[in-house]
Design an enzyme around this catalytic site. Structure first.
Site: not given
Ligand code: AHR
Length: 518
Positions: A52, A198-199, A265, A321, A370
């Protein structure tokens, strides 16, 4: 039979560090060749990466520009290119993340010095000069040999903008192709994976699931297949436990997607301190293992909802992610999410990959967050120096699993209860078979006790070819610029194959991989 080391009442566990087993009894890891489904291979894309425009992931991490004193190949760091090639990166997601929904691709093409600048409002207010854009990304993928995975802007973009981006990248001829050619790229690139937002429930537009499902349907309609290019369209999916999002998207848009994403996460919470990446207690370590393994329940529940609408498993769950999220390193730029990476992170990587292997009938891609200098990265850079993290070494060690057939394993691991009351096995394993080789990878999360492991291979002609180990003197150990190889892969010769049984002593806090010729 499972051997539960220590059983605390959940209430006690919440406040007290968990004690260790009196003795680490032997564990049997049984490869179930009788249950192998040859159709179930581990997609290489499980080993996907995510890059990103955030902190120094792109600028400094991957890209330094042709004029940089940092040794580079056409502007890409040469050391990083080599490290990523070694890793056999199958797919890379770009340009975000939250950044994707503020990114306007036309700002990132044409002569670099003429590209407009913007403020990266999501990540520290850093000024983005757009010197890394579409050409730089697609050329990077070609240099590494990976599939590009593009994240399209739905939150602040337009349908026309996204449609033209796809055309610019993939069309042989026509106005967008002419523009691409004028910018120096004659042939179209191949683009398979296209994320539409995204999201979208958050930084990608704060949509309700119903509203996003409609937007998704509209946007994807105009993302066309040009020439022989075939898009694999991925809808923006849920965060963690948001099962309603998955339900609504599957109900309203499943026929228009090949994949639905999920973000998970390993993070202690979204408000306040997330804890230090390097300064943590043993109790924190065990909690981390529990939180990381919870992804299995989360995947199973999203899968079960998807199965209601898609019993044939046509739509993939794309975990685009995942990874650890700690407080950023003291002294680093706020909002740049630079964190160190210890042996604890390596174990999170190993356990997560094992979970993905167990769910390949639904999970067909995963992208760790990432690739460089951000969150649970593979690589850390400072100036012209580069460090490979313990997580990098797990990915390297696991590379033989890419594209291999899953061999299910039964494990009678000891268990422990961790803070929050969750029970976790201390020994985990995964196995796969490819080109006449069996790869068995084992992890022991116990901080103190090695464990004797036996792996019955009776009735199978087998030869132990090699072994590798990743471990550390202390779970908090990490690689840094002064000490880049404190935690690194080493040959492992502690396994023996005798009388149809592999035996080894699996050290505390270690990941061991064995390669066996069948
Ligand atoms: O990976 C960092 C950020 O985490 C991404 O930009 C966003 O999608 C997620 O919230």
């Amino acid at each position: 039979m499972k051997k539960v080391c220590k059983v605390f009442a959940a209430a006690v566990c919440a406040v007290a560090p968990v004690a260790t087993c009196a003795a680490a009894a032997g564990v049997t890891v049984t490869p179930r060749f009788d249950r192998v489904d040859t159709a179930l291979t581990i997609p290489a894309e499980i080993y996907g990466q995510f890059a990103e425009h955030l902190g120094t992931c792109i600028y400094g991490g991957l890209w330094v520009g042709e004029d940089s004193p940092v040794p580079n190949t056409d502007g890409y760091r040469t050391d990083v290119l080599e490290a990523l090639r070694e890793l056999r990166v199958p797919v890379m997601r770009w340009p975000g993340g939250c950044f994707a929904d503020e990114y306007h691709w036309t700002d990132g093409i044409g002569p670099r010095h003429q590209r407009p600048r913007m403020v990266n409002t999501n990540w520290g207010g850093t000024v983005e000069d757009n010197s890394f854009g579409t050409h730089e990304f697609f050329n990077l993928c070609e240099l590494i040999g990976c599939e590009p995975y593009l994240s399209g802007n739905v939150g602040s973009g337009t349908v026309e903008e996204l449609a033209k981006w796809v055309e610019y990248i993939t069309a042989e001829d026509g106005p967008m192709a002419a523009r691409r050619k004028a910018n120096g790229r004659e042939k179209p690139w191949r683009l398979k994976y296209l994320g539409v937002g995204n999201e979208s429930w958050g930084c990608g537009g704060s949509f309700t699931p119903e509203a996003y499902a409609n937007e998704y349907r509209r946007y994807q309609t105009y993302c066309r297949d040009f020439g022989s290019n075939r898009l694999y369209k991925i809808a923006s999916g849920a965060s963690d436990y948001d099962y309603n999002w998955t339900d609504v998207l599957m109900r309203n848009a499943r026929d228009h997607m090949r994949g639905l994403s999920l973000h998970y996460y390993t993070v202690p919470g979204w408000t306040g301190s997330k804890g230090s990446a390097t300064d943590f207690s043993d109790d924190d370590h065990y909690w981390t293992m529990g939180k990381c393994l919870e992804i299995e329940d989360v995947i199973a529940r999203h899968d079960s909802i998807m199965t209601v609408y898609d019993p044939d498993r046509r739509v993939a769950l794309i975990v685009d992610e995942w990874g650890t999220w700690w407080d950023q390193e003291p002294g680093t730029v706020p909002g740049h999410l630079y964190q160190q990476n210890t042996m604890r992170d390596a174990l999170v990587a190993a356990l997560s990959l094992n979970v993905f292997h167990r769910h390949t009938d639904r999970v067909r891609m995963a992208n760790i967050a990432q690739i460089a200098n951000v969150l649970q990265s593979m690589i850390l850079t400072r100036g012209d120096r580069m460090v490979l993290t313990p997580t990098y070494y797990v990915f390297k060690m696991y590379a033989p699993h890419q594209g291999a057939t899953v061999v299910p394993v039964d494990i009678d691991s000891p268990e422990r209860i961790v803070r929050g009351g969750r029970t976790v096995p201390t020994v985990s394993a995964t196995a796969s078979r490819k080109d006449g080789m069996l790869t068995v990878t084992l992890s022991n999360i116990d901080l103190d006790k090695p464990v004797d492991v036996s792996i019955p291979l009776s009735g199978i002609k087998a030869r132990l070819e090699s072994g590798e180990i990743l471990t550390a003197a202390d779970i908090r150990d990490y690689n840094d610029f002064g000490q880049p190889e404190r935690v690194t892969l080493r040959p492992y010769d502690g396994a023996r194959l005798k009388d149809g049984k592999l035996s080894l002593s699996l050290p505390a806090k270690s990941v061991v991989s064995l390669r066996v010729r069948l």
